[in-house]
Write a protein that holds these residues in place. Structure first.
Motif, PDB file in Angstrom:
ATOM      1  N   TYR A 135      -6.032  -2.259  -7.345  1.00 51.83           N
ATOM      2  CA  TYR A 135      -5.100  -1.289  -6.789  1.00 51.83           C
ATOM      3  C   TYR A 135      -4.309  -0.658  -7.927  1.00 51.83           C
ATOM      4  O   TYR A 135      -3.921  -1.358  -8.871  1.00 51.83           O
ATOM      5  CB  TYR A 135      -4.132  -1.971  -5.816  1.00 51.83           C
ATOM      6  N   SER A 155      -1.228   2.547  -9.026  1.00 49.27           N
ATOM      7  CA  SER A 155      -0.280   3.595  -8.648  1.00 49.27           C
ATOM      8  C   SER A 155      -0.420   4.676  -9.709  1.00 49.27           C
ATOM      9  O   SER A 155      -0.705   4.381 -10.870  1.00 49.27           O
ATOM     10  CB  SER A 155       1.145   3.061  -8.595  1.00 49.27           C
ATOM     11  N   GLU A 156      -0.254   5.891  -9.304  1.00 46.25           N
ATOM     12  CA  GLU A 156      -0.448   7.001 -10.238  1.00 46.25           C
ATOM     13  C   GLU A 156       0.761   7.178 -11.144  1.00 46.25           C
ATOM     14  O   GLU A 156       0.635   7.257 -12.351  1.00 46.25           O
ATOM     15  CB  GLU A 156      -0.724   8.288  -9.452  1.00 46.25           C
ATOM     16  N   TYR A 197       8.162  -2.039  -8.462  1.00 46.00           N
ATOM     17  CA  TYR A 197       6.751  -2.188  -8.831  1.00 46.00           C
ATOM     18  C   TYR A 197       6.484  -3.588  -9.385  1.00 46.00           C
ATOM     19  O   TYR A 197       5.492  -4.220  -9.021  1.00 46.00           O
ATOM     20  CB  TYR A 197       6.329  -1.109  -9.834  1.00 46.00           C
ATOM     21  N   LEU A 213       2.987   1.606  -2.419  1.00 42.02           N
ATOM     22  CA  LEU A 213       3.129   1.787  -3.865  1.00 42.02           C
ATOM     23  C   LEU A 213       1.772   1.881  -4.564  1.00 42.02           C
ATOM     24  O   LEU A 213       1.648   2.550  -5.584  1.00 42.02           O
ATOM     25  CB  LEU A 213       3.921   0.626  -4.482  1.00 42.02           C
ATOM     26  N   PHE A 214       0.767   1.176  -4.035  1.00 38.46           N
ATOM     27  CA  PHE A 214      -0.538   1.081  -4.686  1.00 38.46           C
ATOM     28  C   PHE A 214      -1.647   1.595  -3.773  1.00 38.46           C
ATOM     29  O   PHE A 214      -1.600   1.394  -2.563  1.00 38.46           O
ATOM     30  CB  PHE A 214      -0.842  -0.380  -5.058  1.00 38.46           C
ATOM     31  N   THR A 215      -2.656   2.190  -4.385  1.00 35.37           N
ATOM     32  CA  THR A 215      -3.833   2.676  -3.675  1.00 35.37           C
ATOM     33  C   THR A 215      -5.047   1.867  -4.132  1.00 35.37           C
ATOM     34  O   THR A 215      -5.206   1.634  -5.329  1.00 35.37           O
ATOM     35  CB  THR A 215      -4.080   4.169  -4.006  1.00 35.37           C
ATOM     36  N   THR A 268       0.811  -1.221   0.000  1.00 35.30           N
ATOM     37  CA  THR A 268       0.000   0.000   0.000  1.00 35.30           C
ATOM     38  C   THR A 268       0.846   1.273   0.000  1.00 35.30           C
ATOM     39  O   THR A 268       0.296   2.371  -0.100  1.00 35.30           O
ATOM     40  CB  THR A 268      -0.977   0.012   1.195  1.00 35.30           C
TER      41      THR A 268
END
Length: 165
Positions: free
Chosen positions: A60, A62-63, A151, A51-53, A49
């Motif tokens: 999930y 990542s921007e 990632y 790295l990822f939302t 979390t």
């Protein structure tokens, strides 16, 4: 990033529906209800979390860099999933490797390749494992080719947390 997520969902549903369209052009209400029920089930998954939302249950992102981790249950036999993965003819997805292998002691189908979304080239991995005679679990990971290796490592860790006996 929303466009990337939408493109991923459209691609995934296209792969899932491809063989169903040739066998049965329309789903009845019971089939649609089962598909929606399965796709709404929470899947236990270890996701970094930092790295990822979470954008929805089991999805999930990542921007920056662009990356996605997603898992879902689908109402499909393992044999039918194998047929679809072997017959994949999506123009937008260039397959680099596919087949069957054992991950964490489980026989899985896999497909790896590249796609382009929002001007970025993405490395994609799709894994499918049998849950029961009529249900499979699909795991999808996508990451921008220019992203830091952490990632890809995080996606692989998530995949390994999902695929287990």
């Amino acid at each position: 990033m929303k466009k990337l997520l939408i493109a991923l969902l459209v691609f995934t549903m296209g792969v899932q529906m491809q063989a169903q369209e040739t066998a049965a052009p329309e789903m009845d209400e019971a089939q649609m209800a089962r598909m929606m029920e399965l796709m709404s089930k929470k899947i236990e998954m270890d996701v970094d979390t930092e790295l990822f939302t979470a954008v929805s249950m089991n999805t999930y992102v990542s921007e920056n860099p662009k990356a996605v981790v997603m898992a879902m249950m689908v109402p499909e036999t393992f044999a039918k999933a194998k047929e679809k993965m072997q017959a994949n003819d999506e123009e937008k997805f260039k397959v680099t490797d596919k087949g069957e292998k054992v991950v964490n002691g489980v026989n899985v189908l896999f497909m790896e390749g590249t796609s382009i979304a929002e001007g970025s080239t993405l490395n994609n991995m799709i894994y499918c494992m049998e849950i029961d005679a009529n249900t499979c679990l699909m795991f999808i990971g996508m990451v921008d080719q220019t992203a830091d290796a952490k990632y890809t490592e995080a996606i692989t860790k998530s995949m390994n947390s999902v695929i287990k006996k």
